[in-house]
Scaffold this motif. Structure first.
Motif, PDB file in Angstrom:
ATOM      1  N   PRO A  71     -40.963 -54.650 -35.428  1.00  0.00           N
ATOM      2  CA  PRO A  71     -41.969 -55.693 -35.195  1.00  0.00           C
ATOM      3  C   PRO A  71     -43.023 -55.657 -36.303  1.00  0.00           C
ATOM      4  O   PRO A  71     -43.222 -54.620 -36.952  1.00  0.00           O
ATOM      5  N   PRO A  72     -43.717 -56.742 -36.534  1.00  0.00           N
ATOM      6  CA  PRO A  72     -44.735 -56.758 -37.595  1.00  0.00           C
ATOM      7  C   PRO A  72     -45.877 -55.790 -37.265  1.00  0.00           C
ATOM      8  O   PRO A  72     -46.215 -55.553 -36.113  1.00  0.00           O
ATOM      9  N   VAL A  73     -46.471 -55.221 -38.306  1.00  0.00           N
ATOM     10  CA  VAL A  73     -47.536 -54.238 -38.156  1.00  0.00           C
ATOM     11  C   VAL A  73     -48.686 -54.814 -37.340  1.00  0.00           C
ATOM     12  O   VAL A  73     -49.258 -54.126 -36.481  1.00  0.00           O
ATOM     13  N   SER A  74     -49.009 -56.058 -37.539  1.00  0.00           N
ATOM     14  CA  SER A  74     -50.128 -56.668 -36.807  1.00  0.00           C
ATOM     15  C   SER A  74     -49.866 -56.658 -35.298  1.00  0.00           C
ATOM     16  O   SER A  74     -50.774 -56.431 -34.502  1.00  0.00           O
ATOM     17  N   LYS A  75     -48.615 -56.838 -34.894  1.00  0.00           N
ATOM     18  CA  LYS A  75     -48.279 -56.829 -33.473  1.00  0.00           C
ATOM     19  C   LYS A  75     -48.315 -55.399 -32.922  1.00  0.00           C
ATOM     20  O   LYS A  75     -48.770 -55.172 -31.797  1.00  0.00           O
ATOM     21  N   VAL A  76     -47.861 -54.439 -33.705  1.00  0.00           N
ATOM     22  CA  VAL A  76     -47.878 -53.038 -33.274  1.00  0.00           C
ATOM     23  C   VAL A  76     -49.320 -52.564 -33.103  1.00  0.00           C
ATOM     24  O   VAL A  76     -49.639 -51.856 -32.142  1.00  0.00           O
ATOM     25  N   LEU A  77     -50.188 -52.943 -34.003  1.00  0.00           N
ATOM     26  CA  LEU A  77     -51.579 -52.504 -33.946  1.00  0.00           C
ATOM     27  C   LEU A  77     -52.325 -53.059 -32.740  1.00  0.00           C
ATOM     28  O   LEU A  77     -53.360 -52.509 -32.341  1.00  0.00           O
ATOM     29  N   LEU A  78     -51.806 -54.110 -32.111  1.00  0.00           N
ATOM     30  CA  LEU A  78     -52.426 -54.636 -30.899  1.00  0.00           C
ATOM     31  C   LEU A  78     -52.345 -53.616 -29.752  1.00  0.00           C
ATOM     32  O   LEU A  78     -53.183 -53.616 -28.860  1.00  0.00           O
ATOM     33  N   ASN A  79     -51.334 -52.736 -29.793  1.00  0.00           N
ATOM     34  CA  ASN A  79     -51.170 -51.716 -28.749  1.00  0.00           C
ATOM     35  C   ASN A  79     -51.910 -50.421 -29.068  1.00  0.00           C
ATOM     36  O   ASN A  79     -51.976 -49.535 -28.226  1.00  0.00           O
ATOM     37  N   ALA A  80     -52.429 -50.299 -30.260  1.00  0.00           N
ATOM     38  CA  ALA A  80     -53.092 -49.066 -30.674  1.00  0.00           C
ATOM     39  C   ALA A  80     -54.504 -48.992 -30.084  1.00  0.00           C
ATOM     40  O   ALA A  80     -55.194 -50.007 -29.978  1.00  0.00           O
ATOM     41  N   PRO A  81     -54.962 -47.789 -29.711  1.00  0.00           N
ATOM     42  CA  PRO A  81     -56.320 -47.656 -29.179  1.00  0.00           C
ATOM     43  C   PRO A  81     -57.380 -47.957 -30.236  1.00  0.00           C
ATOM     44  O   PRO A  81     -58.448 -48.473 -29.923  1.00  0.00           O
ATOM     45  N   ASP A  82     -57.074 -47.634 -31.504  1.00  0.00           N
ATOM     46  CA  ASP A  82     -58.015 -47.898 -32.600  1.00  0.00           C
ATOM     47  C   ASP A  82     -57.198 -48.058 -33.868  1.00  0.00           C
ATOM     48  O   ASP A  82     -56.090 -47.511 -33.997  1.00  0.00           O
ATOM     49  N   GLU A  83     -57.746 -48.778 -34.835  1.00  0.00           N
ATOM     50  CA  GLU A  83     -57.013 -49.078 -36.071  1.00  0.00           C
ATOM     51  C   GLU A  83     -57.962 -48.984 -37.262  1.00  0.00           C
ATOM     52  O   GLU A  83     -59.145 -49.281 -37.141  1.00  0.00           O
ATOM     53  N   GLU A  84     -57.416 -48.493 -38.376  1.00  0.00           N
ATOM     54  CA  GLU A  84     -58.213 -48.418 -39.604  1.00  0.00           C
ATOM     55  C   GLU A  84     -57.289 -48.585 -40.795  1.00  0.00           C
ATOM     56  O   GLU A  84     -56.289 -47.877 -40.921  1.00  0.00           O
ATOM     57  N   ASP A  85     -57.593 -49.524 -41.663  1.00  0.00           N
ATOM     58  CA  ASP A  85     -56.810 -49.810 -42.874  1.00  0.00           C
ATOM     59  C   ASP A  85     -55.334 -50.047 -42.571  1.00  0.00           C
ATOM     60  O   ASP A  85     -54.439 -49.553 -43.260  1.00  0.00           O
ATOM     61  N   GLY A  86     -55.037 -50.770 -41.492  1.00  0.00           N
ATOM     62  CA  GLY A  86     -53.667 -51.103 -41.164  1.00  0.00           C
ATOM     63  C   GLY A  86     -52.866 -49.953 -40.581  1.00  0.00           C
ATOM     64  O   GLY A  86     -51.639 -49.988 -40.546  1.00  0.00           O
ATOM     65  N   GLN A  87     -53.544 -48.903 -40.130  1.00  0.00           N
ATOM     66  CA  GLN A  87     -52.865 -47.744 -39.531  1.00  0.00           C
ATOM     67  C   GLN A  87     -53.501 -47.436 -38.187  1.00  0.00           C
ATOM     68  O   GLN A  87     -54.661 -47.748 -37.935  1.00  0.00           O
ATOM     69  N   ILE A  88     -52.724 -46.783 -37.321  1.00  0.00           N
ATOM     70  CA  ILE A  88     -53.241 -46.374 -36.018  1.00  0.00           C
ATOM     71  C   ILE A  88     -54.177 -45.197 -36.234  1.00  0.00           C
ATOM     72  O   ILE A  88     -53.817 -44.210 -36.881  1.00  0.00           O
ATOM     73  N   LYS A  89     -55.388 -45.284 -35.697  1.00  0.00           N
ATOM     74  CA  LYS A  89     -56.373 -44.235 -35.844  1.00  0.00           C
ATOM     75  C   LYS A  89     -56.413 -43.409 -34.558  1.00  0.00           C
ATOM     76  O   LYS A  89     -56.508 -43.951 -33.464  1.00  0.00           O
ATOM     77  N   VAL A  90     -56.291 -42.093 -34.733  1.00  0.00           N
ATOM     78  CA  VAL A  90     -56.320 -41.186 -33.588  1.00  0.00           C
ATOM     79  C   VAL A  90     -57.403 -40.149 -33.817  1.00  0.00           C
ATOM     80  O   VAL A  90     -57.822 -39.910 -34.957  1.00  0.00           O
ATOM     81  N   PRO A  91     -57.876 -39.486 -32.749  1.00  0.00           N
ATOM     82  CA  PRO A  91     -58.883 -38.448 -32.934  1.00  0.00           C
ATOM     83  C   PRO A  91     -58.326 -37.297 -33.787  1.00  0.00           C
ATOM     84  O   PRO A  91     -57.146 -36.975 -33.725  1.00  0.00           O
ATOM     85  N   ALA A  92     -59.195 -36.681 -34.560  1.00  0.00           N
ATOM     86  CA  ALA A  92     -58.785 -35.546 -35.400  1.00  0.00           C
ATOM     87  C   ALA A  92     -58.366 -34.374 -34.533  1.00  0.00           C
ATOM     88  O   ALA A  92     -58.991 -34.074 -33.516  1.00  0.00           O
ATOM     89  N   VAL A  93     -57.299 -33.714 -34.941  1.00  0.00           N
ATOM     90  CA  VAL A  93     -56.816 -32.551 -34.207  1.00  0.00           C
ATOM     91  C   VAL A  93     -57.366 -31.260 -34.847  1.00  0.00           C
ATOM     92  O   VAL A  93     -57.715 -30.327 -34.173  1.00  0.00           O
ATOM     93  N   LEU A  94     -57.435 -31.263 -36.155  1.00  0.00           N
ATOM     94  CA  LEU A  94     -57.942 -30.112 -36.899  1.00  0.00           C
ATOM     95  C   LEU A  94     -59.302 -30.439 -37.483  1.00  0.00           C
ATOM     96  O   LEU A  94     -59.579 -31.581 -37.833  1.00  0.00           O
ATOM     97  N   GLU A  95     -60.119 -29.447 -37.622  1.00  0.00           N
ATOM     98  CA  GLU A  95     -61.440 -29.671 -38.227  1.00  0.00           C
ATOM     99  C   GLU A  95     -61.455 -29.253 -39.658  1.00  0.00           C
ATOM    100  O   GLU A  95     -60.791 -28.392 -40.093  1.00  0.00           O
TER     101      GLU A  95
END
Length: 95
Positions: A71-95
């Motif tokens: 599916p197109p990236v724009s449609k996939v990003l609609l399901n993502a909790p957060d997005e940044e620069d065309g990528q799914i943004k997730v909380p950092a795991v490592l500091e």
């Protein structure tokens, strides 16, 4: 074939179990009863029985791989909790 108290002690040692003398005797009797029951199978005529690995035929229940267009990236990003620069943004795991 029969199970002795020494056999029960050996298996209990492998399993790191501490058994009382009464428990050793009980397990010896029970295991011998199981073996006696299983020996009944030796009385069956299995001359014309084909060897098998399973009692029922097994088939692969997984669907075949089919190549599909993603599916197109724009449609996939609609399901993502957060997005940044065309990528799914997730909380950092490592500091």
């Amino acid at each position: 074939m029969s199970i002795t108290v020494k056999d029960v002690e050996h298996v209990a040692g492998l399993a790191r179990l501490e058994l009382s003398e009464q428990e050793k005797e009980q397990f010896t009797e029970r295991l011998n009863a199981i073996l006696k029951y299983a020996e009944q199978l030796n009385q069956l005529n299995t001359d014309h029985v084909e060897p098998m690995s399973h009692a029922v035929p097994l088939v692969n229940v997984v669907r075949e791989d089919v190549v599909k267009e993603s599916p197109p990236v724009s449609k996939v990003l609609l399901n993502a909790p957060d997005e940044e620069d065309g990528q799914i943004k997730v909380p950092a795991v490592l500091e």
